[in-house]
Write a protein that holds these residues in place. Sequence first.
Motif, PDB file in Angstrom:
ATOM      1  N   ARG A 172       3.297  -2.044   5.079  1.00 33.82           N
ATOM      2  CA  ARG A 172       3.408  -1.168   6.252  1.00 33.82           C
ATOM      3  C   ARG A 172       4.104  -1.881   7.399  1.00 33.82           C
ATOM      4  N   ASN A 173       3.710  -3.106   7.686  1.00 32.76           N
ATOM      5  CA  ASN A 173       4.314  -3.833   8.807  1.00 32.76           C
ATOM      6  C   ASN A 173       5.794  -4.104   8.556  1.00 32.76           C
ATOM      7  N   GLU A 221       0.852  -1.181   0.000  1.00 36.59           N
ATOM      8  CA  GLU A 221       0.000   0.000   0.000  1.00 36.59           C
ATOM      9  C   GLU A 221       0.890   1.235   0.000  1.00 36.59           C
ATOM     10  N   THR A 222       0.288   2.381  -0.169  1.00 41.29           N
ATOM     11  CA  THR A 222       1.045   3.631  -0.118  1.00 41.29           C
ATOM     12  C   THR A 222       1.331   3.986   1.344  1.00 41.29           C
ATOM     13  N   VAL A 223       2.605   4.104   1.688  1.00 35.03           N
ATOM     14  CA  VAL A 223       3.036   4.342   3.075  1.00 35.03           C
ATOM     15  C   VAL A 223       3.821   5.652   3.117  1.00 35.03           C
ATOM     16  N   ASP A 224       3.483   6.502   4.072  1.00 35.34           N
ATOM     17  CA  ASP A 224       4.211   7.742   4.296  1.00 35.34           C
ATOM     18  C   ASP A 224       5.341   7.447   5.289  1.00 35.34           C
ATOM     19  N   LEU A 225       6.593   7.503   4.813  1.00 36.53           N
ATOM     20  CA  LEU A 225       7.728   7.180   5.667  1.00 36.53           C
ATOM     21  C   LEU A 225       7.875   8.167   6.818  1.00 36.53           C
ATOM     22  N   THR A 226       7.553   9.422   6.587  1.00 41.05           N
ATOM     23  CA  THR A 226       7.652  10.416   7.664  1.00 41.05           C
ATOM     24  C   THR A 226       6.700  10.069   8.801  1.00 41.05           C
ATOM     25  N   GLU A 233      15.580  -4.894   0.229  1.00 40.92           N
ATOM     26  CA  GLU A 233      15.722  -5.534  -1.079  1.00 40.92           C
ATOM     27  C   GLU A 233      14.384  -6.053  -1.588  1.00 40.92           C
ATOM     28  N   ALA A 234      13.525  -6.535  -0.673  1.00 36.54           N
ATOM     29  CA  ALA A 234      12.202  -6.994  -1.097  1.00 36.54           C
ATOM     30  C   ALA A 234      11.357  -5.851  -1.652  1.00 36.54           C
ATOM     31  N   HIS A 235      11.657  -4.612  -1.266  1.00 39.70           N
ATOM     32  CA  HIS A 235      10.950  -3.438  -1.786  1.00 39.70           C
ATOM     33  C   HIS A 235      11.687  -2.799  -2.958  1.00 39.70           C
TER      34      HIS A 235
END
Length: 483
Positions: free
Chosen positions: A360-361, A325-330, A443-445
Amino acid sequence: MEVAIPVRRRRSLGVLTRRIWQVALRHPEIRVRVTLSAVLSALVLSTALYVVLLAVVRRQVANDIVDDLSREGRRIGTLLHTETLGPRLSSAYVRRVQIQDGEGQVIAASRPMEGRPPVRFPAPEGDARRAGRSCKVDAPGGHCFLVVVTREGVGQDQRLVYTLAPEPGLLPRPLLAGLLALGIPVIIGLVGWGTWMSASRTLRPVEAIRRELDEITATDLERRVPVPPRRDEVALLARSVNATLDRLEKAVARQRAFVSDVSHELRSPLTGLRMELELALSAPDATDLPETLRAILDNTDRLTAVVDDLLALARLEADRDFARETVDLTELVDQEVLRRPRRAQVTVLSEGPVRVNGGRNELARLLTNLIDNADRHAESAVTVIVGTALPAIALVEVIDDGIGIAPEDRERVFERFTRLAEGQHRDAGGTGLGLAISRDIAEAHGGTLALTDRADGSPGARFVLRLPRTTSAQERSPGGSRP
């Protein structure tokens, strides 16, 4: 007394050919299948070529006969102008010749055509000669004939000279046909022998590869199959097999080391648990129960942490197609920093929302591992910088003010169960799997995780995480510094 004698019917050539094709397609050996296929193809092609050559020879013989008949007709036409020919041509004309007037009446004929009705064949229209084939001619020596009609004179003096010859049969030149027929088995034999030798030579390296693979076992993975010197499909296959064996050897070695490390890491907390319980049982009156329970809880927490990390590694290796999903790193960094208190002061610097497409997790575990590692090794402060880099890269830097890590050890820290000697007293709470899990998640991302020096030259470690960024108009908002 009558006796019935059974008679076996002969198999036709079509049935035999079909049987050969079945053997060629079902035989287990590639050489046999390829050779039989080549032989059958050569048989079909050589037979077709033989038929074509016979047709060409027959056509050539027919053309020669027509030319000969044309010359004969012209010669007789010349004699018509120089002498008078009676109803019966000279005995020298043993060919089938018939001369008709303009009304189609026979005025002269050679000996073989005496008493025969007029030849019915279309007279030439524009040209002085017409040649063709007819099976409606009453003439001796055959059923169908080659006919050449030559016109001599005009008007009432017009004469039509018919010269005939039997049409050549299927084998007008038997000797030549026999010699051409002998070429069929010769061609088939050469094709079969050449195909067998070529297939044997091509498959010889494959047999060597098979023998070598049969001898390779799980305890002998350093062996490799021979690679042919030629750069062909077999050589590419051998290189692929060797590359697979390389990966298999590394995987087996990694698995063995992993099992050994897991056994060692699990043995320590289990030994601590057993020792505390044995001491409590041996002297229950002298045992401080709260202290013993705290020690047991600490070892249990360590054991739980190891098992959790092992499960995380197993899930990453088994399936990397986790939900994204779209995750905001901040936002995610703020949540992980505020989730529980830490020993050092953690400062987050951000340009604003930085979005990536990922789990996300999994990303939360990656950031937590990096922040926890920095907190254990920092003197007093940890800085997390969230930003972007071109082209379309999300950038997260986790910086501590500890003693840092020597350049030669910066890749070792990402290996499983690795603890450097100079940092073991600070890393007592770690499992040795956090950084390995973090790199696997990166690496998976489709990203990277590296360890470098601090940009300001101060002592400490700087972990740099790069991930593919999801661009949007909302990411343009400015950010600031948050404690």
